[in-house]
Design a protein around this motif. Structure first.
Motif, short mmCIF file in Angstrom:
data_model
loop_
_atom_site.label_atom_id
_atom_site.label_comp_id
_atom_site.label_asym_id
_atom_site.label_seq_id
_atom_site.Cartn_x
_atom_site.Cartn_y
_atom_site.Cartn_z
N TRP A 161 2.34 -0.73 7.65
CA TRP A 161 2.19 -0.18 6.31
C TRP A 161 3.51 0.51 5.95
CZ3 TRP A 161 -3.05 2.25 8.10
CH2 TRP A 161 -4.07 1.31 7.94
N ILE A 196 -4.12 4.84 0.89
CA ILE A 196 -5.31 4.14 1.39
C ILE A 196 -6.40 5.17 1.69
CG2 ILE A 196 -6.30 2.72 3.22
CD1 ILE A 196 -3.61 1.46 3.66
N PHE A 202 0.83 -1.20 0.00
CA PHE A 202 0.00 0.00 0.00
C PHE A 202 0.87 1.26 0.00
CE2 PHE A 202 -3.31 -2.54 2.60
CZ PHE A 202 -3.90 -3.02 1.43
#
Length: 318
Positions: A168, A153, A150
Protein backbone atom coordinates in the motif's frame (compact mmCIF):
# COMPACT_ATOMS: atom_id res chain seq x y z
CA UNK A 1 -49.87 40.12 3.59
CA UNK A 2 -48.39 39.38 0.15
CA UNK A 3 -49.46 41.65 -2.69
CA UNK A 4 -49.62 40.61 -6.33
CA UNK A 5 -46.48 42.66 -7.03
CA UNK A 6 -44.52 40.92 -4.27
CA UNK A 7 -45.57 37.48 -5.48
CA UNK A 8 -44.51 38.31 -9.05
CA UNK A 9 -41.18 39.64 -7.77
CA UNK A 10 -40.64 36.44 -5.75
CA UNK A 11 -41.35 34.30 -8.82
CA UNK A 12 -38.89 36.33 -10.91
CA UNK A 13 -36.27 35.88 -8.14
CA UNK A 14 -36.80 32.10 -8.03
CA UNK A 15 -36.65 31.88 -11.82
CA UNK A 16 -33.42 33.83 -11.77
CA UNK A 17 -31.93 31.40 -9.23
CA UNK A 18 -33.08 28.43 -11.29
CA UNK A 19 -31.48 29.89 -14.41
CA UNK A 20 -28.21 30.46 -12.56
CA UNK A 21 -28.08 26.84 -11.40
CA UNK A 22 -28.94 25.51 -14.85
CA UNK A 23 -26.06 27.52 -16.31
CA UNK A 24 -23.47 25.87 -14.08
CA UNK A 25 -21.06 23.55 -15.93
CA UNK A 26 -21.54 19.79 -15.57
CA UNK A 27 -18.37 19.42 -13.52
CA UNK A 28 -19.82 21.69 -10.80
CA UNK A 29 -23.16 19.90 -10.81
CA UNK A 30 -21.41 16.52 -10.56
CA UNK A 31 -19.44 17.82 -7.58
CA UNK A 32 -22.69 18.89 -5.92
CA UNK A 33 -24.26 15.47 -6.52
CA UNK A 34 -21.08 13.73 -5.25
CA UNK A 35 -21.45 15.44 -1.89
CA UNK A 36 -24.89 13.98 -1.16
CA UNK A 37 -24.92 11.54 1.81
CA UNK A 38 -25.66 8.39 -0.21
CA UNK A 39 -25.59 7.20 -3.81
CA UNK A 40 -29.34 6.54 -3.68
CA UNK A 41 -29.91 10.26 -3.05
CA UNK A 42 -27.51 11.12 -5.85
CA UNK A 43 -29.49 8.97 -8.29
CA UNK A 44 -32.74 10.63 -7.24
CA UNK A 45 -31.47 13.97 -8.56
CA UNK A 46 -32.01 12.51 -12.03
CA UNK A 47 -35.71 13.29 -11.69
CA UNK A 48 -35.05 17.06 -11.60
CA UNK A 49 -34.59 17.40 -15.36
CA UNK A 50 -33.19 15.65 -18.42
CA UNK A 51 -29.86 17.33 -17.86
CA UNK A 52 -29.57 15.89 -14.35
CA UNK A 53 -30.65 12.38 -15.35
CA UNK A 54 -27.17 10.94 -15.91
CA UNK A 55 -25.04 13.26 -13.78
CA UNK A 56 -24.85 10.72 -10.96
CA UNK A 57 -22.94 8.29 -13.22
CA UNK A 58 -19.92 10.61 -13.01
CA UNK A 59 -19.84 11.06 -9.23
CA UNK A 60 -16.53 10.44 -7.47
CA UNK A 61 -18.10 9.03 -4.28
CA UNK A 62 -20.19 5.87 -3.99
CA UNK A 63 -21.94 5.35 -0.65
CA UNK A 64 -24.19 2.33 -0.02
CA UNK A 65 -25.66 2.02 3.47
CA UNK A 66 -27.89 -0.92 4.36
CA UNK A 67 -29.38 -0.39 7.82
CA UNK A 68 -32.09 -3.04 7.45
CA UNK A 69 -30.64 -5.96 9.34
CA UNK A 70 -33.60 -8.26 8.89
CA UNK A 71 -35.37 -7.26 5.67
CA UNK A 72 -35.04 -6.05 2.09
CA UNK A 73 -31.62 -7.68 1.65
CA UNK A 74 -32.37 -8.72 -1.92
CA UNK A 75 -33.49 -5.18 -2.81
CA UNK A 76 -30.26 -3.67 -1.49
CA UNK A 77 -27.97 -6.06 -3.34
CA UNK A 78 -29.98 -5.68 -6.55
CA UNK A 79 -29.76 -1.91 -6.24
CA UNK A 80 -25.96 -1.93 -5.83
CA UNK A 81 -25.54 -4.40 -8.71
CA UNK A 82 -27.65 -2.25 -11.01
CA UNK A 83 -25.92 0.97 -9.97
CA UNK A 84 -22.41 -0.32 -10.64
CA UNK A 85 -23.52 -1.81 -13.95
CA UNK A 86 -24.84 1.55 -15.16
CA UNK A 87 -21.83 3.55 -14.00
CA UNK A 88 -18.75 3.66 -16.28
CA UNK A 89 -15.36 2.77 -14.84
CA UNK A 90 -14.38 6.31 -13.93
CA UNK A 91 -11.97 7.43 -11.22
CA UNK A 92 -13.40 7.01 -7.69
CA UNK A 93 -12.43 8.98 -4.61
CA UNK A 94 -14.52 7.13 -2.00
CA UNK A 95 -16.34 3.81 -1.84
CA UNK A 96 -18.27 3.22 1.36
CA UNK A 97 -20.23 0.03 1.91
CA UNK A 98 -22.11 -0.85 5.08
CA UNK A 99 -24.27 -3.96 4.89
CA UNK A 100 -25.47 -7.16 6.49
CA UNK A 101 -25.04 -10.16 4.24
CA UNK A 102 -25.21 -13.92 3.94
CA UNK A 103 -21.85 -15.19 2.68
CA UNK A 104 -23.36 -18.07 0.74
CA UNK A 105 -25.91 -15.94 -1.09
CA UNK A 106 -24.17 -12.59 -1.48
CA UNK A 107 -20.44 -13.08 -0.84
CA UNK A 108 -19.63 -13.14 -4.57
CA UNK A 109 -21.61 -9.90 -5.10
CA UNK A 110 -19.46 -8.05 -2.57
CA UNK A 111 -16.28 -9.46 -4.10
CA UNK A 112 -17.36 -8.14 -7.51
CA UNK A 113 -18.16 -4.71 -6.07
CA UNK A 114 -14.72 -4.46 -4.47
CA UNK A 115 -13.06 -5.52 -7.73
CA UNK A 116 -15.02 -2.85 -9.56
CA UNK A 117 -14.01 0.01 -7.26
CA UNK A 118 -10.38 -1.14 -7.23
CA UNK A 119 -10.42 -1.03 -11.02
CA UNK A 120 -11.65 2.58 -10.69
CA UNK A 121 -8.53 3.45 -8.65
CA UNK A 122 -10.52 4.24 -5.53
CA UNK A 123 -8.58 6.16 -2.86
CA UNK A 124 -10.80 5.80 0.22
CA UNK A 125 -12.07 2.25 0.79
CA UNK A 126 -14.53 1.87 3.68
CA UNK A 127 -16.02 -1.59 4.27
CA UNK A 128 -18.30 -2.51 7.18
CA UNK A 129 -19.53 -6.02 6.48
CA UNK A 130 -21.62 -7.92 9.01
CA UNK A 131 -22.03 -11.60 8.19
CA UNK A 132 -25.62 -12.43 9.10
CA UNK A 133 -25.80 -15.27 11.62
CA UNK A 134 -22.06 -15.99 11.57
CA UNK A 135 -18.93 -14.60 13.17
CA UNK A 136 -16.66 -15.30 10.22
CA UNK A 137 -14.97 -12.23 8.79
CA UNK A 138 -15.37 -11.37 5.11
CA UNK A 139 -12.48 -12.84 3.04
CA UNK A 140 -10.64 -10.13 1.11
CA UNK A 141 -8.91 -11.03 -2.15
CA UNK A 142 -5.15 -10.60 -2.41
CA UNK A 143 -5.72 -7.80 -4.94
CA UNK A 144 -6.95 -5.62 -2.05
CA UNK A 145 -3.58 -5.94 -0.30
CA UNK A 146 -1.63 -4.85 -3.37
CA UNK A 147 -2.81 -1.42 -4.45
CA UNK A 148 -0.96 1.86 -4.88
CA UNK A 149 -4.12 4.02 -5.11
CA UNK A 150 -5.42 3.58 -1.57
CA UNK A 151 -4.79 6.54 0.73
CA UNK A 152 -7.33 5.68 3.46
CA UNK A 153 -8.69 2.22 4.33
CA UNK A 154 -11.32 1.21 6.89
CA UNK A 155 -11.99 -2.52 7.22
CA UNK A 156 -14.63 -3.77 9.64
CA UNK A 157 -15.34 -7.50 10.08
CA UNK A 158 -12.91 -8.44 7.32
CA UNK A 159 -10.46 -11.36 7.28
CA UNK A 160 -6.89 -10.08 7.39
CA UNK A 161 -4.88 -13.01 6.06
CA UNK A 162 -3.24 -12.00 2.77
CA UNK A 163 -1.71 -14.84 0.78
CA UNK A 164 1.25 -12.70 -0.25
CA UNK A 165 3.01 -9.45 0.50
CA UNK A 166 1.20 -6.21 1.38
CA UNK A 167 1.87 -3.20 -0.84
CA UNK A 168 0.00 0.00 0.00
CA UNK A 169 2.52 2.54 -1.24
CA UNK A 170 0.31 5.62 -0.77
CA UNK A 171 -1.71 4.56 2.26
CA UNK A 172 -1.74 7.23 5.00
CA UNK A 173 -4.47 5.99 7.34
CA UNK A 174 -5.56 2.45 8.19
CA UNK A 175 -8.53 1.60 10.46
CA UNK A 176 -9.30 -2.01 11.38
CA UNK A 177 -12.38 -2.92 13.41
CA UNK A 178 -13.59 -6.29 14.74
CA UNK A 179 -10.86 -8.12 12.86
CA UNK A 180 -8.52 -10.97 13.73
CA UNK A 181 -4.85 -10.81 12.83
CA UNK A 182 -1.49 -11.96 14.15
CA UNK A 183 1.75 -10.11 14.88
CA UNK A 184 3.12 -10.73 11.39
CA UNK A 185 0.23 -8.88 9.77
CA UNK A 186 1.04 -5.57 11.47
CA UNK A 187 4.72 -5.92 10.59
CA UNK A 188 3.78 -6.63 6.96
CA UNK A 189 1.55 -3.54 6.95
CA UNK A 190 4.40 -1.43 8.30
CA UNK A 191 6.90 -2.69 5.74
CA UNK A 192 4.45 -2.43 2.84
CA UNK A 193 3.05 1.01 3.71
CA UNK A 194 6.00 3.44 3.61
CA UNK A 195 3.91 6.60 4.16
CA UNK A 196 1.39 5.25 6.68
CA UNK A 197 0.85 7.88 9.39
CA UNK A 198 -2.18 6.75 11.44
CA UNK A 199 -3.21 3.29 12.61
CA UNK A 200 -6.52 2.69 14.41
CA UNK A 201 -7.44 -0.67 15.96
CA UNK A 202 -10.99 -1.14 17.24
CA UNK A 203 -11.81 -4.36 19.09
CA UNK A 204 -9.30 -6.40 17.11
CA UNK A 205 -7.87 -9.65 18.48
CA UNK A 206 -5.60 -12.57 17.69
CA UNK A 207 -2.32 -10.88 18.57
CA UNK A 208 -0.31 -10.61 21.76
CA UNK A 209 2.22 -8.00 20.71
CA UNK A 210 2.04 -4.87 18.58
CA UNK A 211 5.47 -4.23 17.14
CA UNK A 212 5.33 -0.98 15.16
CA UNK A 213 8.86 0.04 14.22
CA UNK A 214 7.96 2.00 11.08
CA UNK A 215 9.32 5.56 11.13
CA UNK A 216 6.30 6.88 9.23
CA UNK A 217 3.60 5.76 11.71
CA UNK A 218 3.11 8.66 14.14
CA UNK A 219 -0.41 8.13 15.53
CA UNK A 220 -1.95 5.06 17.12
CA UNK A 221 -5.51 4.69 18.39
CA UNK A 222 -6.21 1.58 20.45
CA UNK A 223 -9.99 1.61 20.59
CA UNK A 224 -11.10 -1.28 22.76
CA UNK A 225 -10.14 -4.93 23.07
CA UNK A 226 -12.49 -7.83 23.70
CA UNK A 227 -11.86 -11.54 23.36
CA UNK A 228 -12.96 -14.77 25.02
CA UNK A 229 -10.12 -14.71 27.52
CA UNK A 230 -9.91 -11.98 30.13
CA UNK A 231 -6.33 -13.05 30.87
CA UNK A 232 -4.87 -11.63 27.65
CA UNK A 233 -1.75 -9.49 27.97
CA UNK A 234 -0.92 -7.08 25.16
CA UNK A 235 2.63 -5.85 24.68
CA UNK A 236 3.13 -2.64 22.75
CA UNK A 237 6.40 -1.59 21.14
CA UNK A 238 6.36 1.58 19.03
CA UNK A 239 9.51 3.69 19.46
CA UNK A 240 8.59 6.23 16.77
CA UNK A 241 4.94 7.15 17.39
CA UNK A 242 4.11 10.66 18.61
CA UNK A 243 0.51 10.26 19.81
CA UNK A 244 -1.25 7.38 21.56
CA UNK A 245 -4.92 7.00 22.43
CA UNK A 246 -6.20 4.10 24.55
CA UNK A 247 -9.97 4.18 24.96
CA UNK A 248 -13.22 2.25 25.31
CA UNK A 249 -13.57 -1.19 26.92
CA UNK A 250 -10.45 -3.29 27.54
CA UNK A 251 -11.17 -6.93 28.35
CA UNK A 252 -7.61 -7.90 29.22
CA UNK A 253 -5.30 -8.19 32.20
CA UNK A 254 -2.43 -5.95 31.17
CA UNK A 255 -1.42 -3.48 28.47
CA UNK A 256 2.36 -3.22 28.62
CA UNK A 257 4.14 -0.29 27.02
CA UNK A 258 7.59 -1.61 26.13
CA UNK A 259 9.00 1.32 24.17
CA UNK A 260 7.23 4.58 23.38
CA UNK A 261 10.28 6.80 23.75
CA UNK A 262 9.23 9.33 21.07
CA UNK A 263 5.73 9.80 22.43
CA UNK A 264 4.67 13.43 22.89
CA UNK A 265 0.94 13.15 23.56
CA UNK A 266 -1.19 10.44 25.18
CA UNK A 267 -4.90 10.15 25.92
CA UNK A 268 -6.22 7.51 28.34
CA UNK A 269 -9.98 7.04 28.52
CA UNK A 270 -10.68 3.33 28.90
CA UNK A 271 -12.62 1.05 31.23
CA UNK A 272 -12.08 -2.50 32.47
CA UNK A 273 -15.47 -4.23 32.78
CA UNK A 274 -16.51 -6.26 35.80
CA UNK A 275 -16.68 -9.98 35.20
CA UNK A 276 -18.08 -12.58 37.56
CA UNK A 277 -14.80 -14.46 37.75
CA UNK A 278 -12.73 -11.32 38.35
CA UNK A 279 -12.82 -10.48 42.04
CA UNK A 280 -10.16 -7.74 42.09
CA UNK A 281 -11.30 -5.48 39.25
CA UNK A 282 -10.36 -2.33 41.17
CA UNK A 283 -6.84 -3.64 41.70
CA UNK A 284 -6.57 -4.53 38.01
CA UNK A 285 -7.64 -1.02 36.98
CA UNK A 286 -5.21 0.59 39.40
CA UNK A 287 -2.34 -1.65 38.33
CA UNK A 288 -2.91 -0.97 34.63
CA UNK A 289 -3.11 2.79 35.08
CA UNK A 290 0.02 2.78 37.25
CA UNK A 291 1.82 0.99 34.46
CA UNK A 292 0.69 3.58 31.95
CA UNK A 293 1.72 6.51 34.16
CA UNK A 294 5.18 5.08 34.84
CA UNK A 295 5.84 4.55 31.14
CA UNK A 296 4.43 7.93 30.13
CA UNK A 297 6.44 10.12 32.50
CA UNK A 298 8.31 11.70 29.59
CA UNK A 299 5.14 12.65 27.67
CA UNK A 300 4.54 16.39 27.40
CA UNK A 301 0.75 16.19 27.12
CA UNK A 302 -1.12 13.50 29.05
CA UNK A 303 -4.91 13.56 29.12
CA UNK A 304 -6.82 11.23 31.44
CA UNK A 305 -10.50 10.91 30.52
CA UNK A 306 -13.48 10.54 32.80
CA UNK A 307 -13.46 6.74 32.44
CA UNK A 308 -10.11 6.58 34.22
CA UNK A 309 -10.83 9.35 36.71
CA UNK A 310 -12.01 7.06 39.52
CA UNK A 311 -8.56 5.46 39.49
CA UNK A 312 -6.58 8.56 38.51
CA UNK A 313 -7.54 10.80 41.45
CA UNK A 314 -6.52 8.32 44.18
CA UNK A 315 -3.18 7.80 42.40
CA UNK A 316 -2.68 11.56 41.93
CA UNK A 317 -3.18 12.12 45.65
CA UNK A 318 -0.36 9.71 46.57
Amino acid sequence: MLTKELVEEEIRFEDKDEDLISKLPDCILVEIVSRLPTTKEAIRTGTLSKRWKHLWTSVSNLVFLDHNENKFVFDFFSFVDKTLTQRPRLKLYTFRLHTYYNSRLYGSHIQNWIRYVVSCNVEHLILRLWNRGHRNEFPLGQFVFINSCFTHITLSCCALNPTGAISWKNLRKLCIAFGKFDEDFIENVSSGSPVLETLELKYCYGYKRLNITSKSVKNLVFDGYMHASYNDIIEFNAPNILTLTVQDVLVLTKFLLLNVSSLVEAHLDYTIPSWEYVTTIEEAEEEMLKGFILNLRHVKHLKVGISCSKVWFPLWML
